[in-house]
Motif scaffolding. Structure first.
Motif, PDB file in Angstrom:
ATOM      1  N   PHE A 128       1.180   7.904  -8.307  1.00 47.32           N
ATOM      2  CA  PHE A 128       1.431   8.156  -6.887  1.00 47.32           C
ATOM      3  C   PHE A 128       0.105   8.395  -6.179  1.00 47.32           C
ATOM      4  O   PHE A 128      -0.902   8.771  -6.801  1.00 47.32           O
ATOM      5  N   CYS A 129       0.091   8.180  -4.885  1.00 50.93           N
ATOM      6  CA  CYS A 129      -1.126   8.392  -4.104  1.00 50.93           C
ATOM      7  C   CYS A 129      -1.392   9.882  -3.996  1.00 50.93           C
ATOM      8  O   CYS A 129      -0.521  10.645  -3.576  1.00 50.93           O
ATOM      9  N   ASN A 130      -2.627  10.277  -4.346  1.00 46.59           N
ATOM     10  CA  ASN A 130      -2.923  11.705  -4.313  1.00 46.59           C
ATOM     11  C   ASN A 130      -3.342  12.201  -2.927  1.00 46.59           C
ATOM     12  O   ASN A 130      -3.670  13.368  -2.756  1.00 46.59           O
ATOM     13  N   LYS A 131      -3.296  11.325  -1.923  1.00 45.02           N
ATOM     14  CA  LYS A 131      -3.493  11.777  -0.545  1.00 45.02           C
ATOM     15  C   LYS A 131      -2.168  11.910   0.194  1.00 45.02           C
ATOM     16  O   LYS A 131      -1.944  12.884   0.898  1.00 45.02           O
ATOM     17  N   CYS A 132      -1.312  10.913   0.070  1.00 44.55           N
ATOM     18  CA  CYS A 132      -0.073  10.927   0.867  1.00 44.55           C
ATOM     19  C   CYS A 132       1.179  11.099   0.019  1.00 44.55           C
ATOM     20  O   CYS A 132       2.264  11.316   0.555  1.00 44.55           O
ATOM     21  N   GLY A 133       1.079  10.967  -1.300  1.00 53.92           N
ATOM     22  CA  GLY A 133       2.222  11.237  -2.161  1.00 53.92           C
ATOM     23  C   GLY A 133       3.149  10.065  -2.423  1.00 53.92           C
ATOM     24  O   GLY A 133       4.127  10.217  -3.151  1.00 53.92           O
ATOM     25  N   SER A 154       0.853  -1.198   0.000  1.00 54.21           N
ATOM     26  CA  SER A 154       0.000   0.000   0.000  1.00 54.21           C
ATOM     27  C   SER A 154       0.879   1.235   0.000  1.00 54.21           C
ATOM     28  O   SER A 154       2.087   1.173   0.224  1.00 54.21           O
ATOM     29  N   CYS A 155       0.204   2.354  -0.225  1.00 54.84           N
ATOM     30  CA  CYS A 155       0.875   3.637  -0.025  1.00 54.84           C
ATOM     31  C   CYS A 155       0.957   3.911   1.467  1.00 54.84           C
ATOM     32  O   CYS A 155       0.481   3.129   2.293  1.00 54.84           O
ATOM     33  N   LEU A 156       1.529   5.034   1.825  1.00 56.17           N
ATOM     34  CA  LEU A 156       1.732   5.346   3.241  1.00 56.17           C
ATOM     35  C   LEU A 156       0.415   5.507   3.988  1.00 56.17           C
ATOM     36  O   LEU A 156       0.273   5.036   5.117  1.00 56.17           O
ATOM     37  N   CYS A 157      -0.571   6.142   3.396  1.00 52.30           N
ATOM     38  CA  CYS A 157      -1.826   6.398   4.117  1.00 52.30           C
ATOM     39  C   CYS A 157      -2.825   5.264   3.978  1.00 52.30           C
ATOM     40  O   CYS A 157      -3.814   5.229   4.704  1.00 52.30           O
ATOM     41  N   GLY A 158      -2.606   4.353   3.048  1.00 56.19           N
ATOM     42  CA  GLY A 158      -3.499   3.210   2.901  1.00 56.19           C
ATOM     43  C   GLY A 158      -4.643   3.427   1.932  1.00 56.19           C
ATOM     44  O   GLY A 158      -5.459   2.518   1.729  1.00 56.19           O
ATOM     45  N   ALA A 159      -4.736   4.593   1.330  1.00 61.11           N
ATOM     46  CA  ALA A 159      -5.823   4.849   0.372  1.00 61.11           C
ATOM     47  C   ALA A 159      -5.673   3.973  -0.871  1.00 61.11           C
ATOM     48  O   ALA A 159      -6.665   3.597  -1.494  1.00 61.11           O
ATOM     49  N   VAL A 160      -4.446   3.655  -1.234  1.00 66.86           N
ATOM     50  CA  VAL A 160      -4.178   2.767  -2.364  1.00 66.86           C
ATOM     51  C   VAL A 160      -3.568   1.478  -1.819  1.00 66.86           C
ATOM     52  O   VAL A 160      -2.555   1.523  -1.105  1.00 66.86           O
TER      53      VAL A 160
HETATM   54 ZN    ZN Z   1      -1.770   7.282   0.318  1.00 64.64          ZN
END
Ligand code: ZN
Length: 126
Positions: A69-74, A5-11
């Motif tokens: 890239f994740c558009n919430k956490c980058g 996942s990305c850092l924030c978990g949105a992806v």
């Molecule tokens: Zn994220």
């Protein structure tokens, strides 16, 4: 099955099967986008499931390549050349053991001057 996942978990994503040995790319695009050099594994598209794809922003770094890239956490996640049947996934995004190792450094002609590559692996200039 490998998850990440990305850092924030949105992806979040899943990859079926083993992860091919990743390469470390030292080109200036990879260094700028990732913050250092970019290590990714190239997996068959058919093996990848992505959840939260609406949180991926795609940046076209060249005519044929886009970087996701994740558009919430980058978090830098994906290197995608749509004409290929594989997609590059950032090794740093995987959870748990990946059971694979970097096998080569590429684009070392453009590496940063602030580190050395001294792991004995093959190096390709471009
Ligand atoms: Zn994220």
């Amino acid at each position: 099955m490998h998850r990440g996942s990305c850092l924030c978990g949105a992806v979040r994503f899943e990859v079926n099967g083993t992860l091919p040995a990743p390469d470390a790319c030292h080109c200036s695009q990879c260094r700028k986008q990732s913050g250092h050099f970019f290590v990714s594994t190239d997996v068959p598209r058919s093996a990848v499931t992505i959840h939260g794809a609406d949180h991926i922003t795609w940046f076209h770094s060249s005519e044929k390549v886009r970087r996701g890239f994740c558009n919430k956490c980058g978090s830098s996640l994906l290197w995608d050349k749509p004409e290929k049947d594989w997609i590059g996934i950032a090794m740093g995004a995987f959870d748990g053991p990946t059971n694979t190792k970097i096998h080569i450094h590429v684009h070392v002609a453009n590496k940063g001057d602030y580190y050395d590559i001294d792991d004995g692996l093959p190096q390709r200039l471009h």
